[in-house]
Design a protein around this motif. Structure first.
Motif, PDB file in Angstrom:
ATOM      1  N   VAL A  23     -17.313  -5.573 -29.259  1.00 24.44           N
ATOM      2  CA  VAL A  23     -16.811  -6.925 -29.568  1.00 24.44           C
ATOM      3  C   VAL A  23     -16.156  -6.913 -30.939  1.00 24.44           C
ATOM      4  O   VAL A  23     -16.444  -6.057 -31.775  1.00 24.44           O
ATOM      5  CB  VAL A  23     -17.943  -7.976 -29.490  1.00 24.44           C
ATOM      6  CG1 VAL A  23     -18.442  -8.115 -28.049  1.00 24.44           C
ATOM      7  CG2 VAL A  23     -19.095  -7.646 -30.416  1.00 24.44           C
ATOM      8  N   PRO A  24     -15.272  -7.865 -31.221  1.00 23.66           N
ATOM      9  CA  PRO A  24     -14.500  -7.854 -32.477  1.00 23.66           C
ATOM     10  C   PRO A  24     -15.356  -8.157 -33.709  1.00 23.66           C
ATOM     11  O   PRO A  24     -16.475  -8.665 -33.623  1.00 23.66           O
ATOM     12  CB  PRO A  24     -13.446  -8.932 -32.264  1.00 23.66           C
ATOM     13  CG  PRO A  24     -13.962  -9.799 -31.181  1.00 23.66           C
ATOM     14  CD  PRO A  24     -14.860  -8.946 -30.329  1.00 23.66           C
ATOM     15  N   GLY A  25     -14.778  -7.871 -34.865  1.00 21.92           N
ATOM     16  CA  GLY A  25     -15.438  -8.061 -36.149  1.00 21.92           C
ATOM     17  C   GLY A  25     -15.853  -9.494 -36.426  1.00 21.92           C
ATOM     18  O   GLY A  25     -16.819  -9.728 -37.157  1.00 21.92           O
ATOM     19  N   ILE A  28     -21.236 -12.113 -26.962  1.00 18.87           N
ATOM     20  CA  ILE A  28     -22.268 -11.070 -26.879  1.00 18.87           C
ATOM     21  C   ILE A  28     -22.829 -10.996 -25.467  1.00 18.87           C
ATOM     22  O   ILE A  28     -22.974  -9.896 -24.905  1.00 18.87           O
ATOM     23  CB  ILE A  28     -23.374 -11.323 -27.919  1.00 18.87           C
ATOM     24  CG1 ILE A  28     -22.835 -11.049 -29.328  1.00 18.87           C
ATOM     25  CG2 ILE A  28     -24.609 -10.471 -27.627  1.00 18.87           C
ATOM     26  CD1 ILE A  28     -23.752 -11.484 -30.458  1.00 18.87           C
ATOM     27  N   LEU A  29     -23.148 -12.131 -24.869  1.00 21.06           N
ATOM     28  CA  LEU A  29     -23.708 -12.128 -23.506  1.00 21.06           C
ATOM     29  C   LEU A  29     -22.718 -11.566 -22.495  1.00 21.06           C
ATOM     30  O   LEU A  29     -23.112 -10.823 -21.582  1.00 21.06           O
ATOM     31  CB  LEU A  29     -24.157 -13.534 -23.113  1.00 21.06           C
ATOM     32  CG  LEU A  29     -25.352 -14.095 -23.871  1.00 21.06           C
ATOM     33  CD1 LEU A  29     -25.626 -15.540 -23.456  1.00 21.06           C
ATOM     34  CD2 LEU A  29     -26.590 -13.229 -23.673  1.00 21.06           C
ATOM     35  N   ALA A  30     -21.442 -11.870 -22.668  1.00 16.13           N
ATOM     36  CA  ALA A  30     -20.423 -11.329 -21.755  1.00 16.13           C
ATOM     37  C   ALA A  30     -20.324  -9.809 -21.897  1.00 16.13           C
ATOM     38  O   ALA A  30     -20.270  -9.083 -20.895  1.00 16.13           O
ATOM     39  CB  ALA A  30     -19.073 -11.985 -22.026  1.00 16.13           C
ATOM     40  N   MET A  60     -15.514 -17.957 -36.208  1.00 18.33           N
ATOM     41  CA  MET A  60     -16.228 -18.074 -34.944  1.00 18.33           C
ATOM     42  C   MET A  60     -17.587 -18.713 -35.207  1.00 18.33           C
ATOM     43  O   MET A  60     -18.303 -18.317 -36.115  1.00 18.33           O
ATOM     44  CB  MET A  60     -16.404 -16.675 -34.312  1.00 18.33           C
ATOM     45  CG  MET A  60     -17.298 -16.657 -33.091  1.00 18.33           C
ATOM     46  SD  MET A  60     -17.475 -15.026 -32.328  1.00 18.33           S
ATOM     47  CE  MET A  60     -15.952 -14.919 -31.418  1.00 18.33           C
ATOM     48  N   LYS A  61     -17.942 -19.690 -34.392  1.00 19.32           N
ATOM     49  CA  LYS A  61     -19.228 -20.378 -34.492  1.00 19.32           C
ATOM     50  C   LYS A  61     -20.288 -19.626 -33.676  1.00 19.32           C
ATOM     51  O   LYS A  61     -19.953 -18.812 -32.807  1.00 19.32           O
ATOM     52  CB  LYS A  61     -19.100 -21.803 -33.975  1.00 19.32           C
ATOM     53  CG  LYS A  61     -18.068 -22.630 -34.695  1.00 19.32           C
ATOM     54  CD  LYS A  61     -18.658 -23.270 -35.908  1.00 19.32           C
ATOM     55  CE  LYS A  61     -17.663 -24.226 -36.518  1.00 19.32           C
ATOM     56  NZ  LYS A  61     -17.758 -24.317 -37.930  1.00 19.32           N
ATOM     57  N   LYS A  62     -21.547 -19.917 -33.972  1.00 16.27           N
ATOM     58  CA  LYS A  62     -22.658 -19.231 -33.298  1.00 16.27           C
ATOM     59  C   LYS A  62     -22.597 -19.350 -31.769  1.00 16.27           C
ATOM     60  O   LYS A  62     -22.825 -18.349 -31.075  1.00 16.27           O
ATOM     61  CB  LYS A  62     -24.008 -19.741 -33.818  1.00 16.27           C
ATOM     62  CG  LYS A  62     -24.300 -19.391 -35.265  1.00 16.27           C
ATOM     63  CD  LYS A  62     -24.850 -18.002 -35.409  1.00 16.27           C
ATOM     64  CE  LYS A  62     -25.294 -17.746 -36.854  1.00 16.27           C
ATOM     65  NZ  LYS A  62     -25.692 -16.369 -37.061  1.00 16.27           N
ATOM     66  N   LEU A  74     -24.299  -3.246 -33.868  1.00 19.17           N
ATOM     67  CA  LEU A  74     -24.462  -3.974 -32.620  1.00 19.17           C
ATOM     68  C   LEU A  74     -23.097  -4.280 -32.003  1.00 19.17           C
ATOM     69  O   LEU A  74     -22.880  -4.049 -30.811  1.00 19.17           O
ATOM     70  CB  LEU A  74     -25.238  -5.268 -32.885  1.00 19.17           C
ATOM     71  CG  LEU A  74     -25.618  -6.115 -31.681  1.00 19.17           C
ATOM     72  CD1 LEU A  74     -26.959  -6.797 -31.913  1.00 19.17           C
ATOM     73  CD2 LEU A  74     -24.557  -7.149 -31.362  1.00 19.17           C
ATOM     74  N   CYS A  75     -22.178  -4.746 -32.825  1.00 20.31           N
ATOM     75  CA  CYS A  75     -20.843  -5.083 -32.327  1.00 20.31           C
ATOM     76  C   CYS A  75     -20.084  -3.853 -31.850  1.00 20.31           C
ATOM     77  O   CYS A  75     -19.367  -3.915 -30.845  1.00 20.31           O
ATOM     78  CB  CYS A  75     -20.071  -5.842 -33.399  1.00 20.31           C
ATOM     79  SG  CYS A  75     -20.734  -7.512 -33.649  1.00 20.31           S
TER      80      CYS A  75
END
Length: 146
Positions: free
Chosen positions: A59-61, A10-12, A1-3, A53-54
């Motif tokens: 959110v996934p790893g 994260i925003l979602a 996954m890219k930034k 945080l995740c």
């Protein structure tokens, strides 16, 4: 996954869970400024706070792995149109040389580090209108003679 995809995830999750950056940072165990910057792709986050945080956001790893990856920092050289960011450019445009001169008088020839750095953003109530208090704290790095 890219930034960029990491930031989108994260925003979602932040919006879905109705969490503030302060709440997210608290759950990760880092400052709100650092957490926000890392989530927006501008800093890398160590594994333990990234995992916390995740977990808080659900959110996934792969998001944690992207948080831990080194960023590629870039910004446009054009003046931004977002009013908040534009005002910061305006402040530097008006007071940047003043800050440089005063830093030079107090410390000598050098710069303020953006690596050994911290920042806080606070709200100061005021009867004439609330105030934004931005405190930047960076290590002084003298220029070397070689």
């Amino acid at each position: 996954m890219k930034k960029p995809e990491m930031t989108e995830a994260i925003l979602a999750a932040k919006a879905q869970k109705k969490l503030s950056w302060e709440q997210i940072a608290d759950k990760a165990g880092v400052s709100p400024v650092f957490a926000t910057s890392a989530c927006l792709g501008q800093n890398s986050m160590p594994k333990e706070p990234a995992d916390r945080l995740c977990a808080a956001l659900g959110v996934p790893g792969e998001v944690s792995e992207a948080l831990q990856a080194f960023p590629h920092k870039t910004w446009d050289k054009t003046v931004p149109t977002d009013p908040v960011i534009y005002r910061l450019y305006e402040i530097v445009g008006v007071y940047g040389e003043t800050m440089k001169q005063l830093i030079g008088e107090k410390f000598g020839d050098g710069i303020m580090s953006a690596i050994d750095f911290s920042m806080t953003i606070e709200k100061q109530p005021d009867p004439k209108g609330d105030r934004v208090v931005v405190t930047m704290n960076g290590k002084f790095l003298p220029y070397k003679v070689f």
